[in-house]
Design a protein around this motif. Sequence first.
Motif: not given
Length: 303
Positions: A130-140
Motif C-alpha cells: 500500500p501507499g502512504y495514507y496521510g501521515t501514517r506509515p504504510k499498513h494493512f
Amino acid sequence: MKRRKFIKNGLVGTIAAGMTPISLLTGRDCDLTNSDILGPYWIEDHPYRTILADPDEPGTRVYISGTVIENDCETPIQDAIVDVWHANDNGCYTLFMECGTGNPEEDPYNLRGQMLTNENGEYAFESIWPGYYGTRPKHFHYKITTPNGLELVTQCYFEGDQLINAQWEEDHSGQIIPLEETENGLIGVFDIIMDEETTQVGIYNEVPPVAEIPILHDAYPNPFNSSTRIKFTNSRQGRISLEIYDISGKWISRIVDGHFSSGTHSFIWKGIDTNGRAIPSGSYLVVMKHAGFTASKKIIYLK
C-alpha cells in the motif's frame, strides 16, 4: 515462487525464510497482538478471496501469511475469519474515495477480502504494497473473528518505513514486520495471537454457543436527501453508540450513545452535523460501537 503456489501451498512455515512454524512459538513469552484503530474505511461483506489485487493493479506485489493462535502461543485457531483491506499504491481506499489510479477491472471491493484459517490456523493472501495514507506509515488493516466470536481489530506495518520512529515502534510492538524481497515481490509474515483459550467441551460434547453481537442494519432510504432511518438489533442489553463520519475519517455527529435493552432500535438522521448545520452532499459512514465490537455502513447524502 509463483504466486498461485504461494496461496495454495505457502501457508506459513514452509515456503520462505523468515516464516515461523508453530513449534517455534511454543514456550516463548506469549504477547497478545495489539489492537489498533479500525479506521473509517472498513465495510461488512468483503468477498472471500486470497488474491486481493488485480494482476494489473499498479504497485509492488506483496505476499503475506501468518498463523492465528490462542493465548498459549501454541494452539491454532481453525476457521477464524481474517478480514484484510488497505489503500492502493497512491494511498486511496476504494468504496469510500474516488481513486484516480488503480483498479483496472473496476472491482468495487478492490484491495479487500477475507479468508478462513485452515486446520493449522494459517492464512495467506496476495496484494500490492500500500501507499502512504496521510501521515501514517504504510499498513494493512486486519479484523479477525474467531468461531467463538472473539474479535480483534489490528494493523500490520513494515520495518524500514520512513514514517516509523522509536515512539511508533514502542506503541506498536509486534505489529511491525520485515519484508523479504524476492524476484516475484515482497514476502512477509504476520502472526496473530488472540486472547482466546481452548473451548471447553462438556460431557455430552456440547460446545458453548457463539457469542452474539449486535447487527447494524442498512439505512433506508439510501441514498437520501432529507432524512434516513438507521437501526440496529442487539440480543442483550448494553451500551451502544451510533456516530457519523465523513469518508476522510472526520467525526460529523453522534446520533445516540446510551444503554439499550435487547431488541431493534431505530433513529432518524436528517443530514446535519453536531452543530445542527446541513452537511454537504457526499458519502458518509454510520459507525456502531458496542463493548469493543465495531460495525459500519456507508450512506450517501444527496441534496
